[in-house]
Design a protein around this motif. Structure first.
Motif, PDB file in Angstrom:
ATOM      1  N   GLN A  27       3.660  97.902 -21.728  1.00  0.00           N
ATOM      2  CA  GLN A  27       2.641  97.850 -20.767  1.00  0.00           C
ATOM      3  C   GLN A  27       1.221  98.505 -20.943  1.00  0.00           C
ATOM      4  O   GLN A  27       1.139  99.082 -21.199  1.00  0.00           O
ATOM      5  CB  GLN A  27       3.535  98.001 -20.074  1.00  0.00           C
ATOM      6  N   PRO A  28       0.130  97.869 -20.851  1.00  0.00           N
ATOM      7  CA  PRO A  28      -1.461  98.169 -20.691  1.00  0.00           C
ATOM      8  C   PRO A  28      -0.928  99.391 -19.988  1.00  0.00           C
ATOM      9  O   PRO A  28      -0.165  99.505 -18.652  1.00  0.00           O
ATOM     10  CB  PRO A  28      -2.551  97.695 -19.821  1.00  0.00           C
ATOM     11  N   LEU A  29      -1.172 100.498 -19.282  1.00  0.00           N
ATOM     12  CA  LEU A  29      -1.444 102.125 -18.671  1.00  0.00           C
ATOM     13  C   LEU A  29      -2.190 101.426 -17.982  1.00  0.00           C
ATOM     14  O   LEU A  29      -3.767 101.429 -18.473  1.00  0.00           O
ATOM     15  CB  LEU A  29      -1.941 103.147 -19.453  1.00  0.00           C
ATOM     16  N   GLY A  30      -2.366 101.608 -16.579  1.00  0.00           N
ATOM     17  CA  GLY A  30      -3.303 101.434 -15.756  1.00  0.00           C
ATOM     18  C   GLY A  30      -3.788 102.473 -14.810  1.00  0.00           C
ATOM     19  O   GLY A  30      -2.657 103.565 -14.651  1.00  0.00           O
ATOM     20  N   ILE A  31      -5.011 102.615 -14.865  1.00  0.00           N
ATOM     21  CA  ILE A  31      -5.782 103.595 -14.506  1.00  0.00           C
ATOM     22  C   ILE A  31      -6.717 103.384 -12.948  1.00  0.00           C
ATOM     23  O   ILE A  31      -7.261 102.497 -13.211  1.00  0.00           O
ATOM     24  CB  ILE A  31      -6.732 104.290 -15.647  1.00  0.00           C
ATOM     25  N   GLY A  32      -6.665 104.011 -12.074  1.00  0.00           N
ATOM     26  CA  GLY A  32      -6.857 104.075 -10.900  1.00  0.00           C
ATOM     27  C   GLY A  32      -8.097 104.690 -10.994  1.00  0.00           C
ATOM     28  O   GLY A  32      -8.284 105.786 -10.900  1.00  0.00           O
ATOM     29  N   THR A  33      -9.070 104.008 -10.460  1.00  0.00           N
ATOM     30  CA  THR A  33     -10.199 104.293  -9.945  1.00  0.00           C
ATOM     31  C   THR A  33     -11.356 104.167  -8.484  1.00  0.00           C
ATOM     32  O   THR A  33     -10.908 103.566  -7.807  1.00  0.00           O
ATOM     33  CB  THR A  33     -11.285 104.779 -11.067  1.00  0.00           C
ATOM     34  N   ALA A  55      -6.174 106.447 -29.818  1.00  0.00           N
ATOM     35  CA  ALA A  55      -5.197 106.688 -29.381  1.00  0.00           C
ATOM     36  C   ALA A  55      -3.992 105.722 -29.883  1.00  0.00           C
ATOM     37  O   ALA A  55      -2.958 105.558 -29.655  1.00  0.00           O
ATOM     38  CB  ALA A  55      -4.800 107.508 -28.089  1.00  0.00           C
ATOM     39  N   GLY A  56      -5.091 104.793 -29.521  1.00  0.00           N
ATOM     40  CA  GLY A  56      -4.179 103.586 -29.453  1.00  0.00           C
ATOM     41  C   GLY A  56      -3.293 103.068 -28.731  1.00  0.00           C
ATOM     42  O   GLY A  56      -2.439 102.526 -28.545  1.00  0.00           O
ATOM     43  N   LEU A  57      -3.570 103.790 -27.412  1.00  0.00           N
ATOM     44  CA  LEU A  57      -3.085 103.076 -25.986  1.00  0.00           C
ATOM     45  C   LEU A  57      -3.090 102.277 -24.838  1.00  0.00           C
ATOM     46  O   LEU A  57      -4.836 102.625 -24.957  1.00  0.00           O
ATOM     47  CB  LEU A  57      -2.621 104.495 -24.995  1.00  0.00           C
ATOM     48  N   SER A  58      -3.045 101.171 -24.922  1.00  0.00           N
ATOM     49  CA  SER A  58      -3.292  99.330 -24.575  1.00  0.00           C
ATOM     50  C   SER A  58      -3.679 100.494 -23.037  1.00  0.00           C
ATOM     51  O   SER A  58      -3.076 101.041 -22.025  1.00  0.00           O
ATOM     52  CB  SER A  58      -2.722  98.953 -24.525  1.00  0.00           C
ATOM     53  N   ALA A  59      -4.770 100.424 -22.393  1.00  0.00           N
ATOM     54  CA  ALA A  59      -5.284 100.952 -20.990  1.00  0.00           C
ATOM     55  C   ALA A  59      -5.736  99.986 -20.235  1.00  0.00           C
ATOM     56  O   ALA A  59      -7.291  99.298 -20.303  1.00  0.00           O
ATOM     57  CB  ALA A  59      -5.939 102.563 -20.943  1.00  0.00           C
ATOM     58  N   ARG A  60      -6.226  99.824 -19.198  1.00  0.00           N
ATOM     59  CA  ARG A  60      -6.721  99.208 -18.214  1.00  0.00           C
ATOM     60  C   ARG A  60      -7.167  99.869 -16.863  1.00  0.00           C
ATOM     61  O   ARG A  60      -6.601 100.678 -16.643  1.00  0.00           O
ATOM     62  CB  ARG A  60      -6.490  97.753 -17.300  1.00  0.00           C
TER      63      ARG A  60
END
Length: 317
Positions: A27-33, A55-60
């Motif tokens: 699952q993509p890493l979720g980043i709160g902003t 880093a090859g880490l899927s993030a949104r």
């Protein structure tokens, strides 16, 4: 016979080593902003880009009205990382009856420079000149901002009752109210995209400089522990700063959840530490990012993955 065959298949399946079984889709890493137009949103976007590309880490990123909206989602495991200043982090993690006990400190990012701005032709030249004027207040979605504004006013010898408080839910709404003429002074991060938008819409804005006198600084830090004075230099794209000014600063940081694996946090921090140029390419404010300050003591619970990275990188925490 059929039941025996099915049972045998089940046993064999359980016996297959975990690494040999098909991997579940990550699952993509979720980043709160904060919302679009804020510096916090741009910070999260820059971090997500580096995590994905380096880093090859899927993030949104998941923007919202304020930290009071997304920090609880990190605490509950619905998001994985979040951007917050030291005041917001301490309030969420250490105070009150509803402490977010699953939040963890990951890294200091860079100093966040803030101020109150007025129209370029405003007669208000100092904080003291704001007495009796309409100033954005309230910030129901960003509870710590009221405290920060109290500190800015204290620097100029004012209290909140010395100004006409106009309630707004967040900094974006405050900037919009300023643009529409509902307030005389509004709060925002220096360098925020929304500030440039307002600057263009009203014919120019100007951040009010703070005093660097010891007494003024003492009043400010009493109201906002952890804050300090920094000098802001003018540059292209820095709306509201046409000459060097003294401004309030406090540290912004990356928070994470207790549920995030140690290896993921370690990998994310290493990517940030090793790729400052990529961060700056996404957001110029990351010029102030300093690997040596990532482990700056902030008196908050630290994620084990962050501790491991700090130890590996020779950073003190």
């Amino acid at each position: 016979m059929k039941r025996l065959m099915l049972a045998a298949v089940a046993v064999l399946t359980l016996a297959i080593p975990l690494h040999a079984q098909p991997a579940r889709a990550q699952q993509p890493l979720g980043i709160g902003t904060m919302g679009q137009g804020t510096l916090g949103y741009a910070m999260g976007a820059a971090i997500a880009t580096v995590l994905q590309e380096k880093a090859g880490l899927s993030a949104r990123i998941q923007p919202s009205s304020g930290t009071s909206s997304y920090l609880p989602l990190i605490n509950s495991g619905e998001l994985d990382f979040g951007i917050a200043n030291i005041l917001e982090a301490r309030e969420a993690m250490l105070t009150g009856d509803r402490k977010l006990q699953n939040l963890r400190f990951a890294s200091v990012l860079f100093p966040f420079r803030v101020g109150l701005f007025v129209k370029k032709d405003s007669p208000a030249k100092t904080i003291a000149d704001l007495k009796g004027l309409r100033v954005t207040y309230g910030y129901s979605s960003q509870a710590t901002i009221e405290t920060v504004i109290d500190g800015l006013l204290a620097n100029g010898g004012l209290k909140r009752d010395d100004v006409r408080r106009v309630l707004v839910p967040n900094v974006v709404r405050g900037a919009d109210d300023f643009a529409s003429g509902k307030v005389d002074a509004a709060f925002f991060a220096i360098g925020g995209g929304k500030v440039s938008e307002v600057d263009a819409s009203v014919g120019g804005i100007r951040f009010i400089p703070l005093s660097d006198q010891l007494e003024a600084i003492a009043r400010m830090t009493k109201a906002v522990p952890g804050s300090y004075i920094t000098m802001v230099q003018p540059r292209n794209g820095m709306a509201g700063v046409d000459q060097p000014i003294a401004a309030m600063a406090y540290d912004y940081m990356l928070l994470t959840g207790k549920h995030v694996p140690d290896a993921t946090v370690h990998k994310a921090l290493k990517a940030l530490a090793d790729n400052k140029e990529a961060l700056v390419a996404s957001l110029a404010a990351f010029n102030a990012f300093d690997k040596a300050r990532m482990a700056k003591s902030v008196d908050l619970p630290v994620h084990p993955g962050a501790q491991a990275f700090f130890a590996e990188a020779g950073l003190k925490k």
